[in-house]
Motif scaffolding. Structure first.
Motif, PDB file in Angstrom:
ATOM      1  N   ILE A   1      45.853  36.802  25.487  1.00 58.36           N
ATOM      2  CA  ILE A   1      46.632  37.937  25.985  1.00 58.36           C
ATOM      3  C   ILE A   1      45.747  38.856  26.817  1.00 58.36           C
ATOM      4  O   ILE A   1      46.135  39.301  27.899  1.00 58.36           O
ATOM      5  N   PHE A   2      44.538  39.146  26.318  1.00 60.50           N
ATOM      6  CA  PHE A   2      43.602  39.961  27.092  1.00 60.50           C
ATOM      7  C   PHE A   2      43.252  39.282  28.419  1.00 60.50           C
ATOM      8  O   PHE A   2      43.146  39.940  29.452  1.00 60.50           O
ATOM      9  N   PHE A   3      43.070  37.984  28.381  1.00 60.36           N
ATOM     10  CA  PHE A   3      42.730  37.243  29.597  1.00 60.36           C
ATOM     11  C   PHE A   3      43.842  37.358  30.631  1.00 60.36           C
ATOM     12  O   PHE A   3      43.597  37.661  31.799  1.00 60.36           O
ATOM     13  N   CYS A   4      45.074  37.143  30.206  1.00 66.05           N
ATOM     14  CA  CYS A   4      46.220  37.264  31.125  1.00 66.05           C
ATOM     15  C   CYS A   4      46.364  38.685  31.635  1.00 66.05           C
ATOM     16  O   CYS A   4      46.645  38.903  32.826  1.00 66.05           O
ATOM     17  N   LEU A   5      46.149  39.665  30.773  1.00 62.40           N
ATOM     18  CA  LEU A   5      46.233  41.065  31.175  1.00 62.40           C
ATOM     19  C   LEU A   5      45.160  41.403  32.214  1.00 62.40           C
ATOM     20  O   LEU A   5      45.442  42.076  33.213  1.00 62.40           O
ATOM     21  N   LEU A   6      43.952  40.938  31.996  1.00 62.62           N
ATOM     22  CA  LEU A   6      42.877  41.183  32.962  1.00 62.62           C
ATOM     23  C   LEU A   6      43.164  40.509  34.303  1.00 62.62           C
ATOM     24  O   LEU A   6      42.891  41.084  35.366  1.00 62.62           O
ATOM     25  N   LEU A   7      43.711  39.305  34.263  1.00 62.63           N
ATOM     26  CA  LEU A   7      44.069  38.626  35.519  1.00 62.63           C
ATOM     27  C   LEU A   7      45.131  39.401  36.289  1.00 62.63           C
ATOM     28  O   LEU A   7      45.036  39.549  37.513  1.00 62.63           O
ATOM     29  N   ILE A   8      46.116  39.923  35.577  1.00 66.53           N
ATOM     30  CA  ILE A   8      47.179  40.685  36.230  1.00 66.53           C
ATOM     31  C   ILE A   8      46.630  41.982  36.823  1.00 66.53           C
ATOM     32  O   ILE A   8      46.927  42.337  37.974  1.00 66.53           O
ATOM     33  N   ILE A   9      45.805  42.706  36.054  1.00 64.09           N
ATOM     34  CA  ILE A   9      45.227  43.953  36.550  1.00 64.09           C
ATOM     35  C   ILE A   9      44.357  43.684  37.782  1.00 64.09           C
ATOM     36  O   ILE A   9      44.442  44.403  38.786  1.00 64.09           O
ATOM     37  N   TYR A  10      43.541  42.660  37.722  1.00 66.67           N
ATOM     38  CA  TYR A  10      42.653  42.336  38.845  1.00 66.67           C
ATOM     39  C   TYR A  10      43.460  41.923  40.074  1.00 66.67           C
ATOM     40  O   TYR A  10      43.156  42.339  41.192  1.00 66.67           O
ATOM     41  N   ALA A  11      44.498  41.143  39.871  1.00 70.25           N
ATOM     42  CA  ALA A  11      45.346  40.735  40.997  1.00 70.25           C
ATOM     43  C   ALA A  11      46.033  41.953  41.616  1.00 70.25           C
ATOM     44  O   ALA A  11      46.143  42.047  42.847  1.00 70.25           O
ATOM     45  N   LEU A  12      46.458  42.894  40.807  1.00 73.02           N
ATOM     46  CA  LEU A  12      47.079  44.111  41.338  1.00 73.02           C
ATOM     47  C   LEU A  12      46.075  44.955  42.112  1.00 73.02           C
ATOM     48  O   LEU A  12      46.399  45.517  43.165  1.00 73.02           O
ATOM     49  N   LEU A  13      44.845  45.053  41.605  1.00 76.46           N
ATOM     50  CA  LEU A  13      43.812  45.802  42.324  1.00 76.46           C
ATOM     51  C   LEU A  13      43.492  45.154  43.672  1.00 76.46           C
ATOM     52  O   LEU A  13      43.309  45.844  44.681  1.00 76.46           O
ATOM     53  N   LEU A  14      43.418  43.839  43.692  1.00 74.36           N
ATOM     54  CA  LEU A  14      43.070  43.140  44.929  1.00 74.36           C
ATOM     55  C   LEU A  14      44.199  43.147  45.951  1.00 74.36           C
ATOM     56  O   LEU A  14      43.951  43.115  47.153  1.00 74.36           O
ATOM     57  N   THR A  15      45.424  43.181  45.475  1.00 74.55           N
ATOM     58  CA  THR A  15      46.551  43.094  46.406  1.00 74.55           C
ATOM     59  C   THR A  15      47.126  44.463  46.775  1.00 74.55           C
ATOM     60  O   THR A  15      48.129  44.524  47.481  1.00 74.55           O
ATOM     61  N   TYR A  16      46.501  45.530  46.335  1.00 76.52           N
ATOM     62  CA  TYR A  16      46.977  46.868  46.699  1.00 76.52           C
ATOM     63  C   TYR A  16      46.874  47.047  48.217  1.00 76.52           C
ATOM     64  O   TYR A  16      45.812  46.847  48.798  1.00 76.52           O
TER      65      TYR A  16
END
Length: 157
Positions: free
Chosen positions: A6-21
């Motif tokens: 769950i932490f891994f998926c959450l980190l991937l989502i947060i990182y993808a959101l930061l990169l795609t801003y």
């Protein structure tokens, strides 16, 4: 599903959101956008001219540009073939390599340290590093080089 995944998926989502801003913002002439627009132009030349000019490597106005390796242009050209040309298509390539780097960092830390909280904590710090976010979306050699360096280290271990 355990908490580590769950932490891994959450980190991937947060990182993808930061990169795609603001991923579709126009290139504005800053360093990050100069590199992206320059390599986008070399891939655009491949896109429009086809393989007849590929012997030149990266080129602009039929003059070869030999200061950077040609591999930078290849994934970008594939992105243009798949999704068309534009700002987000240009930024998509380093974003994919950056997310791949996070995945490799996760598995590398898990392999070496075998400590769940250390893996989660180090990955959390990595996604908020300014270098990771700033260069993680710039079309240049940083994102791809980081990915392949980490991949080689992981495969070596």
């Amino acid at each position: 599903m355990n908490s580590k995944r769950i932490f891994f998926c959450l980190l991937l989502i947060i990182y993808a959101l930061l990169l795609t801003y603001n991923v579709n913002n126009h290139f504005n002439g800053s360093t990050i956008d100069y590199n992206s627009s320059f390599f986008g132009l070399t891939a655009l030349n491949w896109f429009f001219d086809g393989p007849d000019y590929w012997y030149l490597g990266q080129y602009i106005n039929e003059r070869p540009y030999l200061s950077h390796p040609q591999f930078i242009t290849l994934p970008l050209w594939l992105s243009y073939l798949t999704f068309g040309t534009g700002e987000w298509q240009t930024r998509l390539v380093p974003i994919i390599f950056s997310i791949g780097s996070l995945i490799i960092i996760w598995f590398l830390l898990d392999l070496v340290f075998k400590n769940d909280w250390l893996t989660i904590g180090a990955s959390f710090i990595y996604i908020f590093l300014p270098m990771s976010v700033y260069f993680g979306r710039m079309m240049s050699h940083e994102a791809m080089a980081r990915f392949f360096i980490l991949l080689i280290i992981y495969l070596f271990l």
